[in-house]
Design a protein around this motif. Structure first.
Motif, PDB file in Angstrom:
ATOM      1  N   LYS A  21     -44.663 -25.050  25.111  1.00  0.00           N
ATOM      2  CA  LYS A  21     -43.561 -25.919  24.703  1.00  0.00           C
ATOM      3  C   LYS A  21     -43.279 -25.824  23.208  1.00  0.00           C
ATOM      4  O   LYS A  21     -42.186 -25.481  22.803  1.00  0.00           O
ATOM      5  CB  LYS A  21     -43.856 -27.359  25.104  1.00  0.00           C
ATOM      6  CG  LYS A  21     -43.825 -27.559  26.619  1.00  0.00           C
ATOM      7  CD  LYS A  21     -44.143 -28.978  26.984  1.00  0.00           C
ATOM      8  CE  LYS A  21     -44.125 -29.220  28.467  1.00  0.00           C
ATOM      9  NZ  LYS A  21     -45.040 -28.519  29.261  1.00  0.00           N
ATOM     10  N   LYS A  22     -44.301 -26.130  22.385  1.00  0.00           N
ATOM     11  CA  LYS A  22     -44.028 -26.194  20.955  1.00  0.00           C
ATOM     12  C   LYS A  22     -45.345 -26.126  20.186  1.00  0.00           C
ATOM     13  O   LYS A  22     -46.364 -26.619  20.639  1.00  0.00           O
ATOM     14  CB  LYS A  22     -43.313 -27.513  20.654  1.00  0.00           C
ATOM     15  CG  LYS A  22     -42.899 -27.741  19.244  1.00  0.00           C
ATOM     16  CD  LYS A  22     -42.152 -29.072  19.177  1.00  0.00           C
ATOM     17  CE  LYS A  22     -41.846 -29.454  17.760  1.00  0.00           C
ATOM     18  NZ  LYS A  22     -41.168 -30.742  17.679  1.00  0.00           N
ATOM     19  N   THR A  23     -45.299 -25.505  19.024  1.00  0.00           N
ATOM     20  CA  THR A  23     -46.434 -25.520  18.107  1.00  0.00           C
ATOM     21  C   THR A  23     -45.904 -25.473  16.686  1.00  0.00           C
ATOM     22  O   THR A  23     -44.774 -25.043  16.448  1.00  0.00           O
ATOM     23  CB  THR A  23     -47.416 -24.363  18.370  1.00  0.00           C
ATOM     24  OG1 THR A  23     -48.612 -24.585  17.640  1.00  0.00           O
ATOM     25  CG2 THR A  23     -46.827 -23.022  17.986  1.00  0.00           C
ATOM     26  N   LYS A  24     -46.716 -25.959  15.764  1.00  0.00           N
ATOM     27  CA  LYS A  24     -46.308 -25.862  14.359  1.00  0.00           C
ATOM     28  C   LYS A  24     -47.417 -25.158  13.593  1.00  0.00           C
ATOM     29  O   LYS A  24     -48.598 -25.276  13.914  1.00  0.00           O
ATOM     30  CB  LYS A  24     -45.982 -27.222  13.763  1.00  0.00           C
ATOM     31  CG  LYS A  24     -47.143 -28.120  13.479  1.00  0.00           C
ATOM     32  CD  LYS A  24     -46.659 -29.403  12.822  1.00  0.00           C
ATOM     33  CE  LYS A  24     -47.843 -30.304  12.525  1.00  0.00           C
ATOM     34  NZ  LYS A  24     -47.454 -31.531  11.866  1.00  0.00           N
ATOM     35  N   TYR A  53     -42.034 -24.168  12.881  1.00  0.00           N
ATOM     36  CA  TYR A  53     -42.107 -24.565  14.280  1.00  0.00           C
ATOM     37  C   TYR A  53     -41.713 -23.404  15.186  1.00  0.00           C
ATOM     38  O   TYR A  53     -40.748 -22.697  14.911  1.00  0.00           O
ATOM     39  CB  TYR A  53     -41.189 -25.750  14.567  1.00  0.00           C
ATOM     40  CG  TYR A  53     -41.647 -27.031  13.921  1.00  0.00           C
ATOM     41  CD1 TYR A  53     -42.600 -27.835  14.533  1.00  0.00           C
ATOM     42  CD2 TYR A  53     -41.126 -27.435  12.697  1.00  0.00           C
ATOM     43  CE1 TYR A  53     -43.029 -29.011  13.939  1.00  0.00           C
ATOM     44  CE2 TYR A  53     -41.549 -28.603  12.095  1.00  0.00           C
ATOM     45  CZ  TYR A  53     -42.506 -29.383  12.725  1.00  0.00           C
ATOM     46  OH  TYR A  53     -42.926 -30.535  12.135  1.00  0.00           O
ATOM     47  N   ILE A  54     -42.448 -23.264  16.269  1.00  0.00           N
ATOM     48  CA  ILE A  54     -42.090 -22.307  17.312  1.00  0.00           C
ATOM     49  C   ILE A  54     -41.978 -23.125  18.586  1.00  0.00           C
ATOM     50  O   ILE A  54     -42.910 -23.844  18.950  1.00  0.00           O
ATOM     51  CB  ILE A  54     -43.161 -21.213  17.477  1.00  0.00           C
ATOM     52  CG1 ILE A  54     -43.351 -20.455  16.161  1.00  0.00           C
ATOM     53  CG2 ILE A  54     -42.776 -20.257  18.596  1.00  0.00           C
ATOM     54  CD1 ILE A  54     -44.525 -19.517  16.160  1.00  0.00           C
ATOM     55  N   SER A  55     -40.830 -23.055  19.230  1.00  0.00           N
ATOM     56  CA  SER A  55     -40.647 -23.839  20.459  1.00  0.00           C
ATOM     57  C   SER A  55     -40.076 -22.958  21.560  1.00  0.00           C
ATOM     58  O   SER A  55     -39.459 -21.917  21.297  1.00  0.00           O
ATOM     59  CB  SER A  55     -39.728 -25.032  20.209  1.00  0.00           C
ATOM     60  OG  SER A  55     -38.438 -24.589  19.885  1.00  0.00           O
ATOM     61  N   HIS A  56     -40.303 -23.382  22.778  1.00  0.00           N
ATOM     62  CA  HIS A  56     -39.842 -22.635  23.941  1.00  0.00           C
ATOM     63  C   HIS A  56     -39.614 -23.610  25.089  1.00  0.00           C
ATOM     64  O   HIS A  56     -40.424 -24.503  25.329  1.00  0.00           O
ATOM     65  CB  HIS A  56     -40.904 -21.596  24.349  1.00  0.00           C
ATOM     66  CG  HIS A  56     -40.628 -20.946  25.659  1.00  0.00           C
ATOM     67  ND1 HIS A  56     -39.676 -19.985  25.825  1.00  0.00           N
ATOM     68  CD2 HIS A  56     -41.181 -21.119  26.877  1.00  0.00           C
ATOM     69  CE1 HIS A  56     -39.662 -19.590  27.084  1.00  0.00           C
ATOM     70  NE2 HIS A  56     -40.566 -20.274  27.747  1.00  0.00           N
ATOM     71  N   SER A  57     -38.512 -23.436  25.779  1.00  0.00           N
ATOM     72  CA  SER A  57     -38.290 -24.213  27.002  1.00  0.00           C
ATOM     73  C   SER A  57     -37.778 -23.245  28.064  1.00  0.00           C
ATOM     74  O   SER A  57     -36.860 -22.467  27.817  1.00  0.00           O
ATOM     75  CB  SER A  57     -37.285 -25.336  26.766  1.00  0.00           C
ATOM     76  OG  SER A  57     -36.068 -24.817  26.311  1.00  0.00           O
TER      77      SER A  57
END
Length: 191
Positions: A38-41, A83-87
């Motif tokens: 989902k998401k990481t920073k 931030y790296i995010s993915h949905s």
């Protein structure tokens, strides 16, 4: 002579009845609901000034480890996290009608073929990746082609053969899949 007998025994032990049947059948693998990223920073050290590149290391569908390098080469402020995010993409319900043969429903990596016809066989082909399903029925029709947009399925082709009809589903990539027979037809889950 002993070498010939040993070679014969080894060959017999490792031989299969039908060498053309694939050893691995992806449709028989257990499909587990994937736990999507989902998401990481990321906080960079205070000496960081220019982000040169980002390297993504991933596991491909065949299990091999690969990487993709993205060149950035831009100034950054180390005080602020990156931030790296993915949905995962959600696919809307699509309904396809194929004469009086069957109806196909496609949504979120699931395919349902509503038919009372008996599934004779199913298999997959690699290039391009597609699943082939043969249903028992004497029918008379010309080949039907349907192209899809905004879907993980590129096209569906239905062809008439003697005593059965063939459904070929073309995908946008290689997938593992599971076919399940239900009272109302065939359900295909892909991953």
């Amino acid at each position: 002579m002993k070498k010939v007998i040993l070679l014969f025994i080894v060959t017999f032990v490792f031989a299969r009845i039908n060498p053309f049947v694939p050893v691995i059948k992806p449709e028989n693998r257990l499909i587990v609901k994937p736990d999507y990223f989902k998401k990481t920073k990321v906080l960079l050290p205070n000496e960081a000034r220019i982000l040169k590149k980002v390297i993504f290391v991933y596991q491909s569908v065949n299990g091999s480890i690969k990487q993709k390098e993205v060149i950035i080469n831009k100034n950054i402020d180390f005080h602020k996290p990156i931030y790296i995010s993915h949905s995962p993409k959600k696919f809307n319900l699509q309904e396809l009608y194929f004469l009086n043969l069957f109806k196909m429903y496609i949504k979120n990596r699931k395919i349902f073929i509503q038919t009372k016809d008996i599934l004779l066989r199913s298999f997959f082909l690699i290039r391009p990746f597609r699943i082939v399903l043969d249903f028992k029925k004497d029918a008379d029709f010309l080949t039907i082609k349907k192209y899809l947009k905004n879907s993980f399925i590129k096209k569906v082709i239905v062809g008439n053969h003697s005593g059965y009809y063939r459904v070929v589903i073309y995908f946008d990539a290689k997938y593992m899949y599971k076919i399940k027979k239900t009272d109302e037809g065939i359900k295909i889950e892909i991953r």
